[in-house]
Design a protein around this motif. Structure first.
Motif, PDB file in Angstrom:
ATOM      1  N   ALA A 101      46.989  42.565  45.574  1.00 25.99           N
ATOM      2  CA  ALA A 101      46.979  41.198  46.115  1.00 25.99           C
ATOM      3  C   ALA A 101      46.694  40.169  45.026  1.00 25.99           C
ATOM      4  N   ARG A 102      45.740  40.448  44.167  1.00 26.78           N
ATOM      5  CA  ARG A 102      45.395  39.511  43.095  1.00 26.78           C
ATOM      6  C   ARG A 102      46.579  39.302  42.144  1.00 26.78           C
ATOM      7  N   LEU A 103      47.262  40.403  41.781  1.00 21.31           N
ATOM      8  CA  LEU A 103      48.379  40.310  40.836  1.00 21.31           C
ATOM      9  C   LEU A 103      49.472  39.374  41.336  1.00 21.31           C
ATOM     10  N   TYR A 104      49.797  39.479  42.627  1.00 21.58           N
ATOM     11  CA  TYR A 104      50.891  38.687  43.178  1.00 21.58           C
ATOM     12  C   TYR A 104      50.424  37.340  43.737  1.00 21.58           C
ATOM     13  N   GLY A 105      49.126  37.065  43.650  1.00 20.89           N
ATOM     14  CA  GLY A 105      48.620  35.768  44.066  1.00 20.89           C
ATOM     15  C   GLY A 105      48.699  35.516  45.554  1.00 20.89           C
ATOM     16  N   VAL A 106      48.538  36.587  46.360  1.00 24.88           N
ATOM     17  CA  VAL A 106      48.588  36.437  47.821  1.00 24.88           C
ATOM     18  C   VAL A 106      47.314  37.031  48.409  1.00 24.88           C
ATOM     19  N   ASP A 107      47.042  36.677  49.648  1.00 27.93           N
ATOM     20  CA  ASP A 107      45.868  37.232  50.326  1.00 27.93           C
ATOM     21  C   ASP A 107      46.144  38.606  50.929  1.00 27.93           C
ATOM     22  N   VAL A 108      47.397  38.824  51.355  1.00 30.98           N
ATOM     23  CA  VAL A 108      47.718  40.040  52.106  1.00 30.98           C
ATOM     24  C   VAL A 108      48.943  40.722  51.502  1.00 30.98           C
ATOM     25  N   VAL A 109      48.839  42.014  51.245  1.00 37.12           N
ATOM     26  CA  VAL A 109      49.972  42.833  50.802  1.00 37.12           C
ATOM     27  C   VAL A 109      50.187  43.933  51.834  1.00 37.12           C
ATOM     28  N   VAL A 110      51.415  44.037  52.326  1.00 39.76           N
ATOM     29  CA  VAL A 110      51.745  44.941  53.433  1.00 39.76           C
ATOM     30  C   VAL A 110      52.878  45.862  53.011  1.00 39.76           C
ATOM     31  N   SER A 111      52.790  47.124  53.396  1.00 33.54           N
ATOM     32  CA  SER A 111      53.838  48.091  53.076  1.00 33.54           C
ATOM     33  C   SER A 111      55.049  47.889  53.978  1.00 33.54           C
ATOM     34  N   GLU A 112      56.159  48.499  53.563  1.00 34.94           N
ATOM     35  CA  GLU A 112      57.388  48.413  54.347  1.00 34.94           C
ATOM     36  C   GLU A 112      57.209  49.057  55.715  1.00 34.94           C
ATOM     37  N   SER A 113      56.453  50.151  55.785  1.00 40.51           N
ATOM     38  CA  SER A 113      56.272  50.839  57.064  1.00 40.51           C
ATOM     39  C   SER A 113      55.538  49.960  58.072  1.00 40.51           C
ATOM     40  N   THR A 114      54.570  49.180  57.608  1.00 35.12           N
ATOM     41  CA  THR A 114      53.864  48.263  58.506  1.00 35.12           C
ATOM     42  C   THR A 114      54.767  47.107  58.910  1.00 35.12           C
ATOM     43  N   ARG A 115      55.510  46.566  57.943  1.00 33.35           N
ATOM     44  CA  ARG A 115      56.395  45.434  58.247  1.00 33.35           C
ATOM     45  C   ARG A 115      57.412  45.794  59.320  1.00 33.35           C
ATOM     46  N   ARG A 116      57.977  47.002  59.234  1.00 36.69           N
ATOM     47  CA  ARG A 116      58.982  47.419  60.222  1.00 36.69           C
ATOM     48  C   ARG A 116      58.412  47.468  61.629  1.00 36.69           C
ATOM     49  N   LEU A 117      57.132  47.801  61.756  1.00 34.18           N
ATOM     50  CA  LEU A 117      56.515  47.947  63.072  1.00 34.18           C
ATOM     51  C   LEU A 117      55.842  46.666  63.555  1.00 34.18           C
ATOM     52  N   ALA A 118      55.990  45.584  62.801  1.00 34.23           N
ATOM     53  CA  ALA A 118      55.321  44.332  63.163  1.00 34.23           C
ATOM     54  C   ALA A 118      56.325  43.182  63.225  1.00 34.23           C
ATOM     55  N   ARG A 148      59.398  23.420  43.334  1.00 34.67           N
ATOM     56  CA  ARG A 148      59.238  23.232  44.777  1.00 34.67           C
ATOM     57  C   ARG A 148      57.830  23.609  45.233  1.00 34.67           C
ATOM     58  N   ASN A 149      57.275  24.674  44.636  1.00 39.66           N
ATOM     59  CA  ASN A 149      55.962  25.166  45.044  1.00 39.66           C
ATOM     60  C   ASN A 149      55.202  25.591  43.778  1.00 39.66           C
ATOM     61  N   ALA A 150      54.638  24.595  43.095  1.00 37.26           N
ATOM     62  CA  ALA A 150      54.034  24.821  41.781  1.00 37.26           C
ATOM     63  C   ALA A 150      52.814  25.736  41.836  1.00 37.26           C
ATOM     64  N   LYS A 151      52.141  25.816  42.996  1.00 36.19           N
ATOM     65  CA  LYS A 151      50.923  26.620  43.098  1.00 36.19           C
ATOM     66  C   LYS A 151      51.201  28.097  43.355  1.00 36.19           C
ATOM     67  N   LYS A 152      52.443  28.438  43.603  1.00 37.51           N
ATOM     68  CA  LYS A 152      52.771  29.813  43.991  1.00 37.51           C
ATOM     69  C   LYS A 152      52.748  30.731  42.768  1.00 37.51           C
ATOM     70  N   VAL A 153      51.772  31.607  42.722  1.00 38.04           N
ATOM     71  CA  VAL A 153      51.630  32.544  41.610  1.00 38.04           C
ATOM     72  C   VAL A 153      52.857  33.454  41.497  1.00 38.04           C
ATOM     73  N   LEU A 154      53.407  33.843  42.623  1.00 37.20           N
ATOM     74  CA  LEU A 154      54.544  34.776  42.665  1.00 37.20           C
ATOM     75  C   LEU A 154      55.716  34.264  41.829  1.00 37.20           C
ATOM     76  N   TYR A 155      56.026  32.975  41.926  1.00 33.00           N
ATOM     77  CA  TYR A 155      57.187  32.436  41.204  1.00 33.00           C
ATOM     78  C   TYR A 155      56.919  32.368  39.708  1.00 33.00           C
ATOM     79  N   ARG A 156      55.694  32.137  39.310  1.00 33.25           N
ATOM     80  CA  ARG A 156      55.351  32.155  37.882  1.00 33.25           C
ATOM     81  C   ARG A 156      55.343  33.580  37.353  1.00 33.25           C
ATOM     82  N   LEU A 157      54.914  34.515  38.161  1.00 30.45           N
ATOM     83  CA  LEU A 157      54.866  35.922  37.748  1.00 30.45           C
ATOM     84  C   LEU A 157      56.259  36.462  37.487  1.00 30.45           C
TER      85      LEU A 157
END
Length: 280
Positions: free
Chosen positions: A186-203, A271-280
């Motif tokens: 989560a820290r690396l990608y600058g997000v609060d929540v990291v979810v696997s594909e298996s969870t995403r499919r069921l949600a 567009r979203n300067a604070k987004k860590v993901l786009y800088r990464l």
């Protein structure tokens, strides 16, 4: 009369024992469901498809260096109490507290078909609760706190495990280990929540942003990871357009079209300067 009295006493004792066994792990409303049929529940180990969560406070070690033991205790108790309330409101089972980390799971001891949905709702609710805590800390001129949350769904062994001296109702297995690894990303990608594909499919019912394909420690196969942004009915046109552009950037990246990828990412960063993901 004796027969009825005996039956009542035995049933009451069974319900009390069940409440004592599970009362510290699961919300009271789940215990109320369980005591209606106590013979259907036990601490015996079994293999089930569940969703597991790991939630860790960011920057805790650095913060602890500048706090008294009682101040640190008060902070942890406050944060964990509020996050635990969110978990229990969504029918989660508290597994354990480990320093600055809390572990929970959904789908046991009471079978819950929508365990993945409830876990994602909980993660979003916990992130919102941390924002509320930080507003209060800001008003008191205290530094903000952060969390990293990892969610994974899969088959895991659940039951009463431990030693002769101390035991606990917990989950173990490869799917549990993956959930722990995702929390660390989560820290690396600058997000609060990291979810696997298996969870995403069921949600279903949530707006997702794919983060990456990663091969975590101990896994040979790369897994897709995502982060939930909001509920589906909260999706705005601007966010939908941003996500479409991000998918284009990901495709260009994976096709090694560096020029196209760089161009799209430049636009997204503006567009979203604070987004860590786009800088990464």
């Amino acid at each position: 009369a004796l027969n009825m009295s005996y039956g009542y006493l035995v049933e009451s004792r069974a319900k009390r024992e069940l409440a004592q066994l599970f009362g510290t792990y699961v919300p009271p409303e789940l215990v109320d469901e369980m005591v209606k049929d106590p013979d259907s529940y036990s601490m015996d180990a079994s293999t089930r498809e569940l969703t597991v969560m790991f939630c860790d406070m960011r920057g805790f070690t650095a913060m602890a260096e500048h706090m008294t033991p009682t101040g640190l205790q008060a902070l942890l108790n406050t944060v964990f109490s509020r996050l635990t309330r969110v978990i229990r409101e969504h029918r989660g089972t508290i597994d354990k507290y480990m320093g600055d980390c809390v572990m929970a799971f959904w789908g046991a001891p009471v079978e819950t078909p929508d365990h993945a949905v409830l876990a994602v709702q909980t993660a979003l609710g916990m992130a919102a609760e941390i924002e509320a805590i930080n507003r209060e800390r800001s008003a008191a001129q205290l530094p903000p706190i952060g969390v990293g949350i990892g969610l994974n769904t899969g088959e895991m062994c659940v039951g009463d495990m431990g030693s002769d001296v101390r035991r606990s109702y917990t989950v173990v297995g490869d799917a549990v280990n993956l959930g722990s690894r995702l929390e660390g990303l989560a820290r690396l990608y600058g997000v609060d929540v990291v979810v696997s594909e298996s969870t995403r499919r069921l949600a279903p019912g949530f707006v997702w942003q794919e983060l990456d394909l990663v091969r975590v420690k101990g896994k040979a196969q790369a897994v897709a990871i995502h982060t939930p942004l909001c509920k589906q009915d909260e999706l705005t046109d601007d966010l939908a357009d941003e996500l479409r552009e991000w998918q284009k950037a990901l495709r260009a990246w994976r096709q090694q079209d560096w020029q196209a990828c760089s161009s799209i990412l430049g636009t997204l960063q503006q567009r979203n300067a604070k987004k860590v993901l786009y800088r990464l």
